[in-house]
Design an enzyme around this catalytic site. Structure first.
Site, PDB file in Angstrom:
ATOM      1  N   ASP A 178       0.894  -1.252  -0.011  1.00 46.34           N
ATOM      2  CA  ASP A 178      -0.026   0.044  -0.001  1.00 46.34           C
ATOM      3  C   ASP A 178       1.043   1.393  -0.031  1.00 46.34           C
ATOM      4  O   ASP A 178       1.946   1.308   0.533  1.00 46.34           O
ATOM      5  CB  ASP A 178      -0.781  -0.089   1.138  1.00 46.34           C
ATOM      6  N   ASP A 182      -1.836  -2.979  -4.705  1.00 43.36           N
ATOM      7  CA  ASP A 182      -2.609  -3.073  -3.519  1.00 43.36           C
ATOM      8  C   ASP A 182      -3.649  -2.216  -3.185  1.00 43.36           C
ATOM      9  O   ASP A 182      -4.242  -1.513  -4.271  1.00 43.36           O
ATOM     10  CB  ASP A 182      -1.721  -3.697  -2.477  1.00 43.36           C
ATOM     11  N   ASP A 211      -4.154   1.817   4.023  1.00 49.84           N
ATOM     12  CA  ASP A 211      -4.715   0.818   4.999  1.00 49.84           C
ATOM     13  C   ASP A 211      -4.626   1.117   6.421  1.00 49.84           C
ATOM     14  O   ASP A 211      -3.350   1.695   6.545  1.00 49.84           O
ATOM     15  CB  ASP A 211      -4.077  -0.753   4.934  1.00 49.84           C
ATOM     16  N   ARG A 236     -13.707   0.304  -1.730  1.00 46.03           N
ATOM     17  CA  ARG A 236     -13.128   0.441  -0.463  1.00 46.03           C
ATOM     18  C   ARG A 236     -12.970   1.949  -0.250  1.00 46.03           C
ATOM     19  O   ARG A 236     -11.895   2.250   0.015  1.00 46.03           O
ATOM     20  CB  ARG A 236     -11.895  -0.434  -0.284  1.00 46.03           C
TER      21      ARG A 236
END
Length: 426
Positions: A207, A246, A250, A303
């Protein structure tokens, strides 16, 4: 000494709060010394977030290279510090070949694990998978940078950027990252998983930023982007996208008290995840308290965010949806308690408001005063009408109080679009 430093820096935070205006957040005249204003989201709770604002001159460093950046982070660890990024830093400049372990051969990998040869029932194994994993470990060591406690990382001017890196805010407290364009790293060695779905999938790592078991974190006025390498530029192998990205951000594994404000998240598939496993209750239950406000989510697939466990306050964010890449925006996950209020959505023709919410697990949420194409819309009702077999329940069971400015949702696009992202600190 730690408490005295935080107290002194807290005084600076109060001063910065007084400087905030109704038109746009100022957060102090010098972004490097800026601190999170009182009441600005979850990161303002329990002592607030000051980063490296109290750093002495000896702990203010300007860096222009990836090696210099990582060295500066390590040099100031243990004391308040400011790391200023000037220009563009490229963590992946060495190229993928520099990370290849002995014996790794991508053409051989493709031949060995071709579904026509390997099938879809068993995870890949053998010499080429072992060489891929070793190569991936080499890349991970090269492109990750660990940001310690009491640190501010800030871009200098309007064009500061870090490419191909993964910023790791791990086991830290009191960290600020501002005014940077963060171009997502490209995984040089994605893993083929033939058991992922009906046709298998390529799975990647890295990430752009990870908040892992860290507290009091403020991410402000950054641009998260795939930049030069959008998914549309990636090839297909075995009939599936050779996915080399990715997430963009996060927030996981016990992270807590995080404010994410005035950022741009753009041109990405799996964008922002809060909580990465239904089985992580031991670390995540009662934590993952995150505020998202005045962010621009532009043409992201999903997301934005997906939430597990956390009490997440998402308000005054603006979403610009591209039909061809869109799955959903808010993912309602295990034991989540999302409050989504006064957000603005711009949907293209043929994309209904019932797609904005996606139910992964039974968890109630609050969604009020949101607009879709400038029309007030009950997002829960829209979801339940579109998905009557998986209805969402109302009322997250808590009311956010840590908010500073709150805009009418009809004004959100005009406020956020010109002011969010790197290079636009007020």
């Amino acid at each position: 000494m730690r408490h005295l430093t935080r107290h002194a820096a807290g005084v600076l935070a109060c001063c910065a709060a007084l400087l905030a205006t109704a038109a746009t957040p100022a957060y102090g005249h010098d972004p490097a010394r800026g601190t999170l204003p009182a009441g600005d989201g979850w990161a303002s709770a329990a002592g607030g977030t000051t980063g490296g604002a109290a750093a002495g001159r000896e702990n203010v460093r300007t860096v222009r290279t990836w090696d210099g950046f990582r060295a500066a982070l390590a040099a100031g660890a243990g004391e308040p510090q400011i790391v200023r990024v000037a220009g563009t830093i490229d963590a992946g400049a060495a190229g993928c070949a520099a990370y290849e372990a002995p014996g790794y051969d991508f053409d051989r990998y493709l031949a060995d694990y071709d579904p026509a040869v390997w099938g879809y029932d068993t995870p890949v194994s053998g010499p080429q998978e072992e060489a891929r994993a070793a190569s991936a470990a080499n890349q991970a060591a090269a492109v990750k940078a660990y940001v310690p406690s009491d640190t501010t990382v800030v871009g200098v001017g309007r064009n500061a950027a870090i490419r191909g890196a993964s910023l790791q805010l791990k086991d830290a407290d009191n960290v600020i990252v501002r005014n940077l364009t963060l171009e997502s790293p490209l995984d040089c060695f994605p893993q083929w998983d033939p058991t992922d779905g009906d046709r298998g999938a390529w799975n990647s790592e890295y990430d752009a930023a990870v908040v892992h078991n860290s507290t009091h974190v403020w991410l402000d006025h950054n641009t998260f982007t795939d930049g030069r390498h959008p998914d549309s530029s990636l090839p297909h192998h075995y009939g599936e996208l050779y996915q080399r990205h990715d997430g963009e951000l996060d927030i996981v594994r016990g992270a807590d008290l995080v404010t994410v404000s005035w950022n741009v998240f753009e041109d990405h598939a799996k964008t922002l995840m809060i909580g990465n496993s239904d089985g992580a209750g031991g670390t995540d239950r009662g934590r993952l308290r995150v505020t998202l406000h005045h962010n621009l989510f532009r043409e992201v697939g999903e997301r934005a965010p997906r939430v597990r466990f956390g009490q997440v306050d998402a308000y005054n964010n603006h979403y610009v949806i591209a039909a061809e890449s869109y799955s959903y925006s808010f993912g309602i996950g295990f034991e989540s308690r999302l409050v989504a209020e006064k957000n603005s959505f711009r949907l293209p023709p043929g994309t209904g408001a019932g797609r904005i919410l996606k139910k992964w697990s039974e968890a109630p949420l609050t969604a009020a005063h949101n607009t879709v194409n400038d029309v007030p819309t009950d997002l829960i009702a829209a979801h339940n009408a579109a998905h009557p077999d998986t209805p969402l329940q109302r009322d997250a069971g808590w009311t956010p109080t840590l908010r500073t400015r709150v805009d009418d949702p009809r004004a959100v696009a005009g406020v956020v679009v010109p002011r969010a992202g790197a290079g636009r600190i007020g």
